[in-house]
Scaffold this active site. Structure first.
Site, PDB file in Angstrom:
ATOM      1  N   ASP A  13       0.859  -1.181   0.000  1.00 62.90           N
ATOM      2  CA  ASP A  13       0.000   0.000   0.000  1.00 62.90           C
ATOM      3  C   ASP A  13       0.895   1.231   0.000  1.00 62.90           C
ATOM      4  O   ASP A  13       2.103   1.139   0.267  1.00 62.90           O
ATOM      5  CB  ASP A  13      -0.902  -0.002   1.245  1.00 62.90           C
ATOM      6  CG  ASP A  13      -1.819   1.217   1.300  1.00 62.90           C
ATOM      7  OD1 ASP A  13      -2.416   1.539   0.253  1.00 62.90           O
ATOM      8  OD2 ASP A  13      -1.942   1.838   2.364  1.00 62.90           O
ATOM      9  N   SER A  14       0.304   2.376  -0.265  1.00 64.99           N
ATOM     10  CA  SER A  14       1.046   3.626  -0.213  1.00 64.99           C
ATOM     11  C   SER A  14       1.470   3.963   1.209  1.00 64.99           C
ATOM     12  O   SER A  14       2.336   4.805   1.408  1.00 64.99           O
ATOM     13  CB  SER A  14       0.194   4.765  -0.782  1.00 64.99           C
ATOM     14  OG  SER A  14      -1.020   4.879  -0.053  1.00 64.99           O
ATOM     15  N   TYR A  45      -0.522   8.487  -2.288  1.00 68.39           N
ATOM     16  CA  TYR A  45      -0.551   8.278  -3.730  1.00 68.39           C
ATOM     17  C   TYR A  45      -1.709   9.051  -4.374  1.00 68.39           C
ATOM     18  O   TYR A  45      -1.704   9.286  -5.579  1.00 68.39           O
ATOM     19  CB  TYR A  45      -0.719   6.795  -4.051  1.00 68.39           C
ATOM     20  CG  TYR A  45       0.545   5.967  -3.925  1.00 68.39           C
ATOM     21  CD1 TYR A  45       1.706   6.457  -3.315  1.00 68.39           C
ATOM     22  CD2 TYR A  45       0.577   4.665  -4.418  1.00 68.39           C
ATOM     23  CE1 TYR A  45       2.839   5.683  -3.197  1.00 68.39           C
ATOM     24  CE2 TYR A  45       1.719   3.879  -4.309  1.00 68.39           C
ATOM     25  CZ  TYR A  45       2.850   4.390  -3.695  1.00 68.39           C
ATOM     26  OH  TYR A  45       3.972   3.610  -3.594  1.00 68.39           O
ATOM     27  N   CYS A  76      -4.211  -1.047  -2.258  1.00 68.94           N
ATOM     28  CA  CYS A  76      -4.339   0.403  -2.374  1.00 68.94           C
ATOM     29  C   CYS A  76      -5.272   0.665  -3.546  1.00 68.94           C
ATOM     30  O   CYS A  76      -5.026   0.196  -4.657  1.00 68.94           O
ATOM     31  CB  CYS A  76      -2.962   1.025  -2.631  1.00 68.94           C
ATOM     32  SG  CYS A  76      -2.994   2.789  -3.033  1.00 68.94           S
ATOM     33  N   THR A  78      -5.895   3.494  -5.109  1.00 70.12           N
ATOM     34  CA  THR A  78      -5.294   4.361  -6.117  1.00 70.12           C
ATOM     35  C   THR A  78      -4.329   3.581  -7.003  1.00 70.12           C
ATOM     36  O   THR A  78      -4.361   3.692  -8.235  1.00 70.12           O
ATOM     37  CB  THR A  78      -4.567   5.531  -5.434  1.00 70.12           C
ATOM     38  OG1 THR A  78      -5.491   6.237  -4.596  1.00 70.12           O
ATOM     39  CG2 THR A  78      -4.005   6.488  -6.469  1.00 70.12           C
ATOM     40  N   GLU A 155      -4.972   8.384  10.331  1.00 66.02           N
ATOM     41  CA  GLU A 155      -3.571   8.223  10.688  1.00 66.02           C
ATOM     42  C   GLU A 155      -3.198   9.030  11.930  1.00 66.02           C
ATOM     43  O   GLU A 155      -2.220   8.711  12.610  1.00 66.02           O
ATOM     44  CB  GLU A 155      -2.684   8.594   9.494  1.00 66.02           C
ATOM     45  CG  GLU A 155      -2.880   7.658   8.322  1.00 66.02           C
ATOM     46  CD  GLU A 155      -1.770   7.732   7.286  1.00 66.02           C
ATOM     47  OE1 GLU A 155      -0.840   8.547   7.468  1.00 66.02           O
ATOM     48  OE2 GLU A 155      -1.823   6.959   6.308  1.00 66.02           O
ATOM     49  N   CYS A 187     -11.315   3.233  -0.153  1.00 61.20           N
ATOM     50  CA  CYS A 187      -9.945   3.521   0.274  1.00 61.20           C
ATOM     51  C   CYS A 187      -9.669   2.591   1.437  1.00 61.20           C
ATOM     52  O   CYS A 187     -10.549   2.381   2.285  1.00 61.20           O
ATOM     53  CB  CYS A 187      -9.792   4.985   0.699  1.00 61.20           C
ATOM     54  SG  CYS A 187      -8.191   5.361   1.473  1.00 61.20           S
ATOM     55  N   HIS A 189      -8.091   2.874   4.082  1.00 65.46           N
ATOM     56  CA  HIS A 189      -8.224   3.462   5.421  1.00 65.46           C
ATOM     57  C   HIS A 189      -9.680   3.428   5.914  1.00 65.46           C
ATOM     58  O   HIS A 189      -9.933   3.384   7.118  1.00 65.46           O
ATOM     59  CB  HIS A 189      -7.769   4.918   5.418  1.00 65.46           C
ATOM     60  CG  HIS A 189      -6.291   5.123   5.389  1.00 65.46           C
ATOM     61  ND1 HIS A 189      -5.537   4.888   4.266  1.00 65.46           N
ATOM     62  CD2 HIS A 189      -5.428   5.546   6.341  1.00 65.46           C
ATOM     63  CE1 HIS A 189      -4.269   5.180   4.519  1.00 65.46           C
ATOM     64  NE2 HIS A 189      -4.168   5.575   5.776  1.00 65.46           N
TER      65      HIS A 189
END
Length: 274
Positions: A13-14, A45, A76, A78, A155, A187, A189
């Site tokens: 993942d980014s 990203y 991810c 993206t 985050e 996403c 997250h």
């Protein structure tokens, strides 16, 4: 074949959002080993160009290959939107992303065909969910919304903070007005905000978690290719390895907060060399 069965799954993942995918793999396919890479030096990203995302993703895939992985999961949205095809062409092992599994379930489960997608600006801008859903269900109406503040809020550890609730209500108001019946958490997250999103959207809206759907697709792929782990390698002391491009300790702390295992170390890798 035995060696391939016991080879690990590569997940990247980014940054840290892909840990939700790793978590679902741990839950749904507990026999499998995992090598996870988070590109914490170059996150996010979502604001990068497609060309840059492809370059980053190919570097990470090449690193994962050095760890002997048998499959790569692009955890991810993206990178799945922009780099999946390039990765599949470059790699000589299966590569799957998180977009198609989630889109497939949404197209199937939506009662009225009114489907919402929330994600990063890049994912929403690619319209990849809309394209894939409408390829399966042409009459579906797909409404997309970028929610860029969700990632930094998660985050920061503010998953249950009143500020996050206010932001979520504002982002999701348009989806409520459009009376969507299914919402894709587009996403990695966002599953960490699932309970809050569910409360705001109400019980009549089905939430689709691509992390779970990707783990289930991976399980089917391993079985189809006859490379699933039969459990022999779980006697190892460390069946899960974690690598990052920066901020290893911060990554380890966050991973400990959401994974069902304790992370002892996360090693930093000079990813630009791959």
């Amino acid at each position: 074949m035995n060696d391939l069965r016991e080879a690990p799954i590569g997940v990247f993942d980014s940054g840290i959002g892909g840990l939700t995918v790793a978590r679902e793999i741990m839950r749904q396919i507990p026999e499998e080993r995992i090598v996870y890479f988070g590109d914490t030096a170059r996150v996010p990203y979502g604001s990068k160009s497609g060309k840059t995302i492809i370059r980053y993703s190919c570097q990470i895939a090449r690193f994962l290959k050095t760890r002997g992985v048998k499959v790569i999961v692009v955890a991810c949205n993206t990178a799945s939107a922009y780099a999946l095809e390039a990765l599949q062409q470059e790699m000589d092992i299966p590569v799957i992303g998180v977009v198609r599994p989630g889109a497939r379930v949404a197209a199937r489960e939506s009662i009225g065909g009114n489907i919402g997608v929330i994600g990063t600006a890049a994912t929403v801008g690619s319209h990849i969910y809309q394209k894939y859903i409408q390829s399966l269900r042409p009459e579906a109406q797909v409404f997309e919304k970028a929610c860029p503040l969700f990632v930094p809020l998660v985050e920061e550890g503010w998953r249950k903070d009143p500020v996050t609730r206010i932001v979520a209500e504002r982002y999701l108001q348009e989806m409520k007005e459009r009376k969507i019946d299914t919402l894709i958490l587009g996403c990695t997250h966002y599953p960490l905000l699932r309970s809050m999103v569910a409360d705001i959207m109400g019980p009549d809206v089905v939430l689709v978690n691509p992390a779970y759907e990707t783990a289930m697709e991976l399980k089917q792929l391993l079985r189809r290719e006859n490379i699933e782990n039969c459990g022999g390698s779980k006697i190892e002391e460390n069946p899960y390895e974690f690598f990052v491009s920066d901020q290893a300790e911060k990554f380890r702390t966050f991973a400990d907060s959401i994974l069902p295992i304790d992370i002892t170390t996360a090693k930093q890798v000079p990813i630009e060399e791959y």
